[in-house]
Design an enzyme around this catalytic site. Structure first.
Site, PDB file in Angstrom:
ATOM      1  CB  SER A 166       9.946 -16.421 -20.431  1.00 55.56           C
ATOM      2  OG  SER A 166       9.763 -15.560 -21.537  1.00 55.56           O
ATOM      3  CE  LYS A 167       2.404 -14.695 -18.659  1.00 55.51           C
ATOM      4  NZ  LYS A 167       1.702 -14.136 -19.795  1.00 55.51           N
TER       5      LYS A 167
END
Ligand code: GLU
Length: 509
Positions: A266-267
């Site tokens: 994920s970011k």
């Protein structure tokens, strides 16, 4: 039967910055298309207007351009026969297929309000039943299957808001062949009557996706694993629309996982562990939040392509460095793994280092010149290129160019303390003074002549090279490590080398 021309598409939704996993999906589509002499299309899937983010579409286009995987048709890359390529611009094209499904009994109108849907979900949850709109629950809801025909008609004429839902069979097996996973089976009992269309005239993702893949003559749908649960619905839509013979082949790519393998990359992982998860820098227009990109972090696009290719695919040999042409030649869906691919930050860095070493000095110089300009330093362009040639072995990211080369442009005034402590002695000034005299007499200031002068100065003072080598480097650059020393001095040139030695002589005590 003649083989159909391969046509694949990358179909992102413009809901934010393009994740690096999306770039990998685009890459695999691109490689597959090129390998088979086919077409690669960029389609923007923006039917969910509520999630639209301004600038995201342009970001997708720029990202693909930067990594060098350019579609031959699509938004930002020129219209082909199948334009438009943005679903909101195709809005009028979907209704006739929705009508066809309703007329053929494969879809129906539903008029339930948000409150009614919530009440249904709460009721089912309370009795521990899966809360979905399906062949059982729909019989207790407000739709064209339960309402009298004239009531449905009246509501439609009245302009009441509605959705169109697919009418799933209660217990039916949907089976399809995935190019990566083999045969995949779903039972409709686990699925729900998904919304296909809304009364504002906008189709949902599923409807638009299938209609567009059919209309654009897509032969292979290569997309992320997160779309696997949607695939049986899509298969049914092909069947219900009478398009089974034209149904594309499916290939669902493995997930990109966090470095520890624990869930999707994920970011936030990127921010936490210090590597980008987006191709380019991105500022979220809604929150102002900034995220870094591979480009600005100093990655070369060729390295990004190579490292992404290896996240989920391997050539089956020990070769790791592949340029784009080699990837096209080697790529096949058979060698794409079913299992999630862990992102490896060190491996990513390694790939980039390899590509920086292979990069043209003149291209690296473009970057270094920018960094020099930011420091208000001007330098001869040939000199800058030669500096890049000497230091590229040492760096992993282009943004490190100036950090590793600043002493080529600014003569040092501080010197590595550890080396001085260990190596500086009463003979050091004598060797340096001797060296200055000898270097002054060199007419061709090349590395061999410099090395010869160096050894002569040592011999005259009865000093061994191992005891002075690092000291010499420190006098020239201030640092304990760096590129080959005599080549470095040759590049500084006679005047600068002598200046540096004279300064060191005065400053080091
Ligand atoms: N619009 C979907 C996405 O955002 C496309 C999925 C597909 O390729 O079918 O990824």
């Amino acid at each position: 039967m003649t083989e159909k021309k391969v046509r694949v598409r990358f179909a992102p939704s413009p809901t934010g910055a393009l994740h690096i996993g999306g770039v990998r999906t685009a890459l695999y589509n691109y490689l597959f298309a090129k390998k088979h002499g086919g077409d690669f299309i960029l389609r923007i899937e923006d039917t969910d207007q509520g999630r639209f983010v301004p600038g995201a579409e342009q970001y997708i286009i720029e990202s693909l351009k930067w990594v060098g995987i350019e579609p031959n048709e699509g938004i930002g890359f020129g219209d082909g026969e199948y334009a438009p390529y943005r679903q909101s611009d195709r809005k009028p094209m979907y209704k006739k297929y929705v009508d066809q499904l309703i007329n053929d009994g494969f879809a129906y109108y539903a008029f339930d309000t948000a409150e009614e849907l919530d009440a249904m979900r709460d009721r089912l949850k309370a009795s521990n039943v899966d809360s979905k709109y399906d062949p059982i629950t729909r019989s207790a809801m407000k739709n064209s299957l339960t309402l009298p025909e004239d009531e449905t008609k009246r509501r439609l004429e009245n302009g009441d808001p509605f959705v169109v839902r697919i009418k799933l069979p209660r217990k039916d097996e949907v089976k399809f062949h995935d190019e990566i996973r083999g045969w995949v089976t779903f039972n409709t009992s686990t699925m729900d009557d998904k919304v296909l269309y809304k009364s504002d005239g906008m189709p949902t993702y599923h409807m638009a996706n299938v209609v567009d893949d059919y209309s654009m003559k897509i032969t292979h749908v290569i997309r992320g694993e997160e779309w696997l649960p949607s695939a049986p619905l899509h298969v049914l839509l092909y069947k219900y629309l009478g398009w089974e013979d034209a149904m594309p082949k499916f290939a669902h790519l493995p997930l990109l996982l966090k470095p520890d393998g624990n869930g999707k990359l994920s970011k936030r992982d990127g921010d936490k562990l210090g590597f980008p998860v987006f191709p380019l820098d991105w500022v979220d227009p809604n929150t102002g939040e900034k995220s870094s990109g591979y480009k600005q972090a100093g990655y070369l696009p060729e390295a990004v392509i190579n490292l992404l290719a290896f996240l989920g695919w391997n050539p089956g040999t020990a070769q790791e460095l592949f340029n784009k042409q080699e990837l096209i030649a080697a790529f096949s869906l058979e060698r794409v793994s079913k299992h999630g691919a862990k992102f490896d930050q060190n491996k990513a860095k390694w790939f980039n280092h390899q590509y920086i070493k292979m990069e043209d000095n003149s291209l690296l110089a473009v970057e270094l010149n920018k960094q020099l300009a930011a420091q208000n330093i001007t330098a001869d362009s040939t000199y800058v290129e030669q500096v890049c040639g000497l230091i590229k072995e040492k760096i992993s990211f282009t943004k490190e160019l100036f950090d590793y080369s600043n002493y080529f442009f600014v003569e040092p005034s501080v010197y590595d303390e550890t080396v001085i402590k260990k190596r500086w002695n009463e003979k050091s000034p004598l060797v340096i003074a001797e060296l200055i005299t000898l270097l002054n007499n060199i007419s061709d200031f090349n590395h061999a002549n410099i090395e010869a002068a160096y050894h002569e100065a040592l011999t005259k003072n009865e000093v061994e090279s191992k005891d002075f080598l690092q000291m010499f480097r420190v006098c020239l650059s201030g640092l304990a490590g760096g590129p080959p020393m005599f080549e470095m001095a040759a590049l500084f040139g006679k005047q600068s080398t002598i200046n540096r030695l004279e300064s060191a002589l005065q400053r080091i005590k």
